[in-house]
Design a protein around this motif. Structure first.
Motif, PDB file in Angstrom:
ATOM      1  N   LEU A 200       0.854  -1.181   0.000  1.00 52.16           N
ATOM      2  CA  LEU A 200       0.000   0.000   0.000  1.00 52.16           C
ATOM      3  C   LEU A 200       0.893   1.234   0.000  1.00 52.16           C
ATOM      4  O   LEU A 200       1.554   1.534   1.002  1.00 52.16           O
ATOM      5  CB  LEU A 200      -0.910   0.007   1.232  1.00 52.16           C
ATOM      6  N   LEU A 201       0.921   1.942  -1.115  1.00 53.90           N
ATOM      7  CA  LEU A 201       1.683   3.190  -1.206  1.00 53.90           C
ATOM      8  C   LEU A 201       0.822   4.313  -0.647  1.00 53.90           C
ATOM      9  O   LEU A 201      -0.316   4.518  -1.094  1.00 53.90           O
ATOM     10  CB  LEU A 201       2.055   3.476  -2.663  1.00 53.90           C
ATOM     11  N   ILE A 202       1.380   5.039   0.319  1.00 51.60           N
ATOM     12  CA  ILE A 202       0.632   6.116   0.986  1.00 51.60           C
ATOM     13  C   ILE A 202       1.427   7.403   0.826  1.00 51.60           C
ATOM     14  O   ILE A 202       2.280   7.739   1.654  1.00 51.60           O
ATOM     15  CB  ILE A 202       0.419   5.796   2.484  1.00 51.60           C
ATOM     16  N   PRO A 203       1.190   8.140  -0.264  1.00 52.00           N
ATOM     17  CA  PRO A 203       1.965   9.358  -0.483  1.00 52.00           C
ATOM     18  C   PRO A 203       1.637  10.436   0.542  1.00 52.00           C
ATOM     19  O   PRO A 203       0.523  10.505   1.079  1.00 52.00           O
ATOM     20  CB  PRO A 203       1.531   9.804  -1.889  1.00 52.00           C
ATOM     21  N   GLY A 204       2.623  11.301   0.787  1.00 54.68           N
ATOM     22  CA  GLY A 204       2.377  12.530   1.515  1.00 54.68           C
ATOM     23  C   GLY A 204       1.972  13.616   0.521  1.00 54.68           C
ATOM     24  O   GLY A 204       1.465  13.324  -0.574  1.00 54.68           O
ATOM     25  N   TYR A 205       2.191  14.849   0.888  1.00 56.11           N
ATOM     26  CA  TYR A 205       1.880  15.966  -0.005  1.00 56.11           C
ATOM     27  C   TYR A 205       2.837  15.908  -1.191  1.00 56.11           C
ATOM     28  O   TYR A 205       4.045  16.068  -1.045  1.00 56.11           O
ATOM     29  CB  TYR A 205       2.014  17.283   0.752  1.00 56.11           C
ATOM     30  N   THR A 206       2.273  15.633  -2.371  1.00 60.91           N
ATOM     31  CA  THR A 206       3.081  15.427  -3.566  1.00 60.91           C
ATOM     32  C   THR A 206       2.627  16.383  -4.654  1.00 60.91           C
ATOM     33  O   THR A 206       1.423  16.556  -4.873  1.00 60.91           O
ATOM     34  CB  THR A 206       2.956  13.970  -4.065  1.00 60.91           C
ATOM     35  N   PHE A 207       3.575  16.963  -5.346  1.00 58.94           N
ATOM     36  CA  PHE A 207       3.300  17.967  -6.374  1.00 58.94           C
ATOM     37  C   PHE A 207       2.899  17.260  -7.666  1.00 58.94           C
ATOM     38  O   PHE A 207       3.727  16.918  -8.492  1.00 58.94           O
ATOM     39  CB  PHE A 207       4.542  18.825  -6.597  1.00 58.94           C
ATOM     40  N   THR A 208       1.595  16.986  -7.818  1.00 54.58           N
ATOM     41  CA  THR A 208       1.060  16.335  -9.009  1.00 54.58           C
ATOM     42  C   THR A 208      -0.251  17.008  -9.383  1.00 54.58           C
ATOM     43  O   THR A 208      -0.768  17.854  -8.654  1.00 54.58           O
ATOM     44  CB  THR A 208       0.794  14.840  -8.767  1.00 54.58           C
ATOM     45  N   GLY A 209      -0.810  16.579 -10.501  1.00 55.01           N
ATOM     46  CA  GLY A 209      -2.067  17.151 -10.961  1.00 55.01           C
ATOM     47  C   GLY A 209      -3.202  16.962  -9.980  1.00 55.01           C
ATOM     48  O   GLY A 209      -4.075  17.824  -9.847  1.00 55.01           O
ATOM     49  N   ILE A 210      -3.216  15.839  -9.257  1.00 55.36           N
ATOM     50  CA  ILE A 210      -4.316  15.571  -8.337  1.00 55.36           C
ATOM     51  C   ILE A 210      -4.286  16.509  -7.133  1.00 55.36           C
ATOM     52  O   ILE A 210      -5.293  16.713  -6.463  1.00 55.36           O
ATOM     53  CB  ILE A 210      -4.315  14.094  -7.897  1.00 55.36           C
ATOM     54  N   GLY A 216       4.009  24.527 -15.468  1.00 53.82           N
ATOM     55  CA  GLY A 216       4.625  25.825 -15.229  1.00 53.82           C
ATOM     56  C   GLY A 216       4.587  26.283 -13.795  1.00 53.82           C
ATOM     57  O   GLY A 216       5.286  27.236 -13.433  1.00 53.82           O
ATOM     58  N   ASP A 217       3.770  25.639 -12.956  1.00 56.61           N
ATOM     59  CA  ASP A 217       3.704  26.019 -11.546  1.00 56.61           C
ATOM     60  C   ASP A 217       5.011  25.636 -10.836  1.00 56.61           C
ATOM     61  O   ASP A 217       5.629  24.622 -11.151  1.00 56.61           O
ATOM     62  CB  ASP A 217       2.553  25.298 -10.841  1.00 56.61           C
ATOM     63  N   ALA A 218       5.401  26.453  -9.882  1.00 54.26           N
ATOM     64  CA  ALA A 218       6.548  26.120  -9.045  1.00 54.26           C
ATOM     65  C   ALA A 218       6.102  25.173  -7.938  1.00 54.26           C
ATOM     66  O   ALA A 218       5.013  25.323  -7.376  1.00 54.26           O
ATOM     67  CB  ALA A 218       7.134  27.382  -8.429  1.00 54.26           C
ATOM     68  N   LYS A 219       6.932  24.189  -7.635  1.00 56.61           N
ATOM     69  CA  LYS A 219       6.594  23.247  -6.586  1.00 56.61           C
ATOM     70  C   LYS A 219       6.608  23.937  -5.217  1.00 56.61           C
ATOM     71  O   LYS A 219       7.580  24.604  -4.879  1.00 56.61           O
ATOM     72  CB  LYS A 219       7.592  22.084  -6.570  1.00 56.61           C
ATOM     73  N   PRO A 220       5.559  23.785  -4.432  1.00 61.08           N
ATOM     74  CA  PRO A 220       5.590  24.337  -3.069  1.00 61.08           C
ATOM     75  C   PRO A 220       6.704  23.690  -2.257  1.00 61.08           C
ATOM     76  O   PRO A 220       7.014  22.504  -2.425  1.00 61.08           O
ATOM     77  CB  PRO A 220       4.205  23.962  -2.503  1.00 61.08           C
ATOM     78  N   ASP A 221       7.301  24.460  -1.370  1.00 57.09           N
ATOM     79  CA  ASP A 221       8.399  23.944  -0.554  1.00 57.09           C
ATOM     80  C   ASP A 221       7.983  22.734   0.274  1.00 57.09           C
ATOM     81  O   ASP A 221       8.795  21.834   0.532  1.00 57.09           O
ATOM     82  CB  ASP A 221       8.930  25.035   0.377  1.00 57.09           C
ATOM     83  N   ALA A 222       6.716  22.694   0.684  1.00 59.60           N
ATOM     84  CA  ALA A 222       6.256  21.618   1.565  1.00 59.60           C
ATOM     85  C   ALA A 222       6.107  20.280   0.849  1.00 59.60           C
ATOM     86  O   ALA A 222       6.099  19.227   1.489  1.00 59.60           O
ATOM     87  CB  ALA A 222       4.920  22.002   2.199  1.00 59.60           C
ATOM     88  N   ALA A 223       5.988  20.318  -0.478  1.00 64.15           N
ATOM     89  CA  ALA A 223       5.647  19.105  -1.224  1.00 64.15           C
ATOM     90  C   ALA A 223       6.870  18.311  -1.640  1.00 64.15           C
ATOM     91  O   ALA A 223       7.944  18.862  -1.879  1.00 64.15           O
ATOM     92  CB  ALA A 223       4.838  19.482  -2.463  1.00 64.15           C
ATOM     93  N   TRP A 224       6.680  17.009  -1.767  1.00 65.64           N
ATOM     94  CA  TRP A 224       7.635  16.148  -2.430  1.00 65.64           C
ATOM     95  C   TRP A 224       7.344  16.131  -3.925  1.00 65.64           C
ATOM     96  O   TRP A 224       6.225  16.436  -4.351  1.00 65.64           O
ATOM     97  CB  TRP A 224       7.525  14.725  -1.881  1.00 65.64           C
ATOM     98  N   THR A 225       8.323  15.732  -4.703  1.00 62.68           N
ATOM     99  CA  THR A 225       8.100  15.489  -6.121  1.00 62.68           C
ATOM    100  C   THR A 225       7.605  14.055  -6.309  1.00 62.68           C
ATOM    101  O   THR A 225       7.794  13.193  -5.442  1.00 62.68           O
ATOM    102  CB  THR A 225       9.385  15.682  -6.936  1.00 62.68           C
ATOM    103  N   ALA A 226       7.013  13.811  -7.469  1.00 62.59           N
ATOM    104  CA  ALA A 226       6.593  12.449  -7.795  1.00 62.59           C
ATOM    105  C   ALA A 226       7.797  11.508  -7.832  1.00 62.59           C
ATOM    106  O   ALA A 226       7.688  10.330  -7.455  1.00 62.59           O
ATOM    107  CB  ALA A 226       5.864  12.430  -9.130  1.00 62.59           C
ATOM    108  N   GLU A 227       8.930  12.021  -8.262  1.00 62.00           N
ATOM    109  CA  GLU A 227      10.144  11.203  -8.323  1.00 62.00           C
ATOM    110  C   GLU A 227      10.592  10.767  -6.933  1.00 62.00           C
ATOM    111  O   GLU A 227      11.059   9.626  -6.742  1.00 62.00           O
ATOM    112  CB  GLU A 227      11.259  11.974  -9.028  1.00 62.00           C
TER     113      GLU A 227
END
Length: 291
Positions: A200-210, A216-227
C-alpha cells in the motif's frame, strides 16, 4: 520503513526483462515510477485515458527503456470499466507474456462532502476504488498462476487513514483501497506457492495534478516530487514493507504516526468523530502531537 533499504537493493520482481503494468501512468507518481522501472531494464505497459499525455509518457519511458519502443506499450484504459481492464490484461500478456508488477495508481480528486456532488461521488469511487478492485480481480489470478515473484501495488492516501474534513468522497475511496489492499496481502500470503507481495503506497503531499499542480507552476516547498515518492516506493518494497508511508517536506513520519494514533483513539476513547478538528479537542491534540 521497517529497516533502511539500500539504494542498490530491489524487490525480486523488479528485474531486467520483466514486465510492469501501471495505471494512471500518463503523469505524476505513475509516470515517475514507470521511468524508475525502465531504468531497471523492465518492460512497461502504461495505462491511462487516451490522449496526448499518455502518448508523451510512452515516448518519455521508451527513451529510457533498454530496447526503446519495443519495451513499452501504451494502452488507453478507463479503469472504472472492467471490460477495459480485461482488455488491458489481454493486451499486455499478448505483447510481453507475463506481468511481474501491477500498480493500481489511477485516481481523481475533488469529490465533495457527504451530501454534495452525487454524480462526482459516483465517478470518483468508480475510478479510485472500483478501478483498483478491477485491477486486482483481473490481474491477480494470472499473476499468481505464473509462480514467479511479483508485486501488486495499490496507491492509497493518508486521507484514507485520518479522513480529514473536506473531500469526503476521496477519503472514502482511499479508505476502501487501504482495506482492500490489506485483504489482498493476507490472501496472497495464505495462497500456496504464491510469490506475489502486496504493498500500500501512501503518499504525503506530492506535487502532481491531483493536488492541483499545473504546467509551469513552481513546486511548493512543503511538497515532495513524484520522483521522490517513486524512489521511496522502491526502497520500501526492497525492505519488504507493506505500508509504504511517505513523508514530505513539511510532515515527518513521527507527526504522521501521532495523527494516525489520535484518529484511532477517537474510537478507543469514545471521542467525537474527527475530534482532531473539534474545537473542544484542539489544544489536547496539539499537545499530543508535540509530546
Amino acid at each position: 520503513m521497517t529497516q533502511a533499504a539500500s539504494q542498490t537493493s530491489f524487490h525480486p520482481a523488479l528485474t531486467e526483462g520483466r514486465v510492469a503494468v501501471i495505471t494512471g501512468a500518463a503523469g505524476g507518481i505513475g509516470l515517475a515510477t514507470a521511468k524508475r522501472l525502465a531504468e531497471r531494464g523492465m518492460k512497461l505497459c502504461l495505462a491511462d485515458l487516451a490522449g496526448p499525455a499518455l502518448d508523451a509518457a510512452a515516448d518519455a519511458v521508451a527513451r529510457i527503456a533498454a530496447k526503446g519502443e519495443s519495451d513499452v506499450i501504451a494502452v488507453a484504459t478507463d479503469v472504472s470499466k472492467p471490460e477495459e481492464v480485461r482488455r488491458l490484461k489481454d493486451t499486455v500478456y499478448a505483447a510481453f507474456g507475463e506481468v511481474a508488477v501491477l500498480m493500481n495508481n489511477a485516481a481523481i480528486g475533488n469529490g465533495g462532502g457527504p451530501w454534495e456532488n452525487y454524480d462526482r461521488w459516483r465517478q470518483l469511487l468508480e475510478v479510485n476504488l472500483w478501478g483498483v478492485i478491477n485491477g486486482v480481480q483481473v490481474f491477480a489470478p494470472a499473476m499468481i498462476a505464473q509462480r514467479k515473484s511479483g508485486a501488486i501495488i495499490n496507491t492509497g492516501s493518508k486521507q484514507g487513514i485520518t479522513t480529514p474534513p473536506g473531500d469526503t468522497a476521496y477519503n472514502v475511496s482511499k479508505a476502501g483501497v487501504k482495506v482492500l489492499t490489506e485483504a489482498v496481502a493476507h490472501q496472497l500470503r495464505n495462497t500456496p506457492d504464491c510469490q506475489i507481495t502486496a504493498h500500500l503506497l501512501i503518499p504525503g503531499y506530492t506535487f502532481t495534478g491531483i493536488t492541483g499542480a499545473k504546467p509551469g507552476d513552481a513546486k511548493p516547498d512543503a511538497a515532495w516530487t513524484a520522483e521522490q515518492v517513486a524512489n521511496f516506493l522502491l526502497q520500501g518494497m526492497a525492505a519488504g514493507d507493506f505500508y509504504i508511508l511517505c513523508p514530505d517536506n513539511a510532515v515527518a513520519r513521527e507527526t504522521d504516526n501521532r495523527r494516525m494514533q489520535w484518529a484511532m483513539e477517537d474510537i478507543i476513547k469514545n471521542r467525537p468523530a474527527l475530534s482532531r478538528w473539534h474545537p473542544d479537542y484542539k489544544d489536547a491534540f496539539e499537545a499530543f502531537v508535540k509530546r
